[in-house]
Design an enzyme around this catalytic site. Structure first.
Site, short mmCIF file in Angstrom:
data_model
loop_
_atom_site.label_atom_id
_atom_site.label_comp_id
_atom_site.label_asym_id
_atom_site.label_seq_id
_atom_site.Cartn_x
_atom_site.Cartn_y
_atom_site.Cartn_z
CB SER A 12 -0.97 -0.04 1.18
OG SER A 12 -1.92 0.99 1.11
CG ASP A 41 -6.21 -2.29 -4.34
OD1 ASP A 41 -6.73 -1.35 -3.70
OD2 ASP A 41 -4.99 -2.47 -4.43
CG HIS A 43 -5.78 -1.76 -0.52
ND1 HIS A 43 -4.81 -1.48 -1.48
CD2 HIS A 43 -5.37 -1.12 0.61
CE1 HIS A 43 -3.90 -0.69 -0.95
NE2 HIS A 43 -4.20 -0.46 0.32
#
Length: 407
Positions: A193, A347, A377
């Site tokens: 991320s 995501d 995600h």
């Protein structure tokens, strides 16, 4: 005195139940769970826990007890760590920066690969503890020395504090490789991320540092790579998918970059950037660079909108390559090391990975890409969550290990 206390306690209990019921009704029962997710009920439960933490955090923030990010991190760090008997974990400080060093206990007659790991969480959540299991497994299975960096986060530390912490810790580690038995020719930077974005930003930054060992590879797990285009197919298709909805992602983005959230609608439609920006960077950010199979469903091409000059003045710093490594110049991107990328179908940030993959490949950088058709995600963080574990997390870790062993 006892009666008022009991009444207060009862009121607190009723309020707590009410908050819980509101979260269940508003999120658990209505969450948009993609059909291809293999364990939809697990994701509903995970999403409900996440929303409950955020909701309570917002309540405490309104009451001025603590901020939402502080509350969420306090709670998720209460989970006890499961020690791995095969990995030696050492808590250190590089100056004021806390780090965790993971080393396989089994002796080695050769130098080991080194991995610097930057955790995700949008600078709101995530910590050295939340990614403890990931780093343990990574160290053990790839026979590597892993350094996890505990950079400073919101609300007190906005951009670029986190990046500076990561650069400082990485520099210290690279200058101490002999101490840890690390092969200077096999050091990789890794992150998930926002941590993935920092990993590649640091790779770009270190290209001009001849006094440091050359980075061998970058490992980017559903990375955040740009902070300006919010109309990509994945943003439209996955804006309501749990764990990284458009609303929560924008909260993280605006808080980290110190942008007034009142500009949300203006920024999401792209009115915060001038036409010349889109003309210059369309070659890298345009949806035409994304394979057609990812443009299904509700995707609508971005339309031209008039510039809001006030919004542009407040957000122009997001165009810095450090904030958006995806748009770094060709002479920078072409020098980057071999790259491993994981993207997830469900995501919001999926297309950042797809666009970066194409840029790297077009410039001759070797890329290993894994796309998780059932991924979302943050799924890697479920690796050690027991009944909330998703098999996809194990596949991601196994792919990372396989890549590292090939370096």
């Amino acid at each position: 005195m006892a009666v008022p206390f009991l009444l207060l306690l009862q009121a607190a209990c009723v309020f707590s139940v009410g908050v819980g019921l509101w979260v269940v009704c508003n999120h658990f029962l209505t969450a948009e769970i993609p059909v291809a997710i293999g364990h939809p009920m697990k994701l509903r439960v995970l999403h409900c826990i996440f929303e409950l933490l955020v909701t309570w955090g917002m309540i405490f923030e309104k009451l001025r007890i603590c901020s939402m990010p502080q509350f969420v991190r306090f709670v998720h760090d209460l989970v006890p760590l499961k020690e791995d008997p095969d990995v030696l974990v050492t808590d250190l400080h590089y100056g004021t920066i806390p780090v965790k060093l993971y080393q396989p206990k089994v002796s080695s007659c050769t130098l080991r690969p080194g991995i610097v790991f930057y955790h995700g969480g949008g600078a709101v959540m995530g910590s050295l503890r939340t990614h403890y299991a990931i780093c343990c497994h990574l160290s053990k299975k790839s026979d590597s020395v892993v350094l996890a960096v505990g950079y400073r986060k919101l609300p007190h530390h906005k951009f670029p504090v986190a990046l500076r912490d990561c650069i400082a810790a990485t520099t210290h580690f690279l200058k101490s490789l002999n101490t840890y038995g690390v092969d200077p020719d096999r050091v990789a930077l890794c992150g998930d991320s926002v941590g993935g974005g920092m990993a590649t930003a640091i790779c770009q930054r270190f290209l001009g540092c001849p006094d440091l060992p050359k980075i061998r590879a970058q490992i980017l797990i559903y990375p955040s790579l740009q902070a300006m285009h919010f109309q990509l197919p994945s943003h439209q298709q996955n804006k309501n998918v749990p764990m990284s909805s458009q609303d929560f992602a924008f909260y993280c983005w605006s808080a980290l970059l110190d942008v007034n959230p009142s500009w949300k609608s203006t920024i999401l439609e792209g009115a915060h950037l001038p036409a010349e920006f889109w003309e210059k960077y369309r070659k890298w950010l345009g949806a035409e660079n994304i394979p057609e199979r990812f443009k299904k469903g509700t995707y609508q091409p971005m339309t031209s909108v008039p510039l809001n000059e006030a919004a542009y003045l407040e957000t122009s710093h997001t165009l810095d390559f450090v904030n958006s490594p995806l748009i770094a110049e060709d002479e920078v991107v072409s020098q980057l090391p071999e790259t491993f990328i994981v993207s997830c179908e469900f995501d919001l940030l999926r297309d950042d990975s797809l666009l970066y993959k194409k840029r790297l490949e077009d410039l001759g950088v070797p890329v290993t890409w894994h796309h998780m058709e059932d991924g979302f995600h943050g799924v890697l963080s479920t690796l050690d969550m027991g009944c909330l574990h998703f098999p996809c997390s194990t596949r991601i870790l196994d792919a990372m290990v396989h890549f590292l062993k090939g370096l």
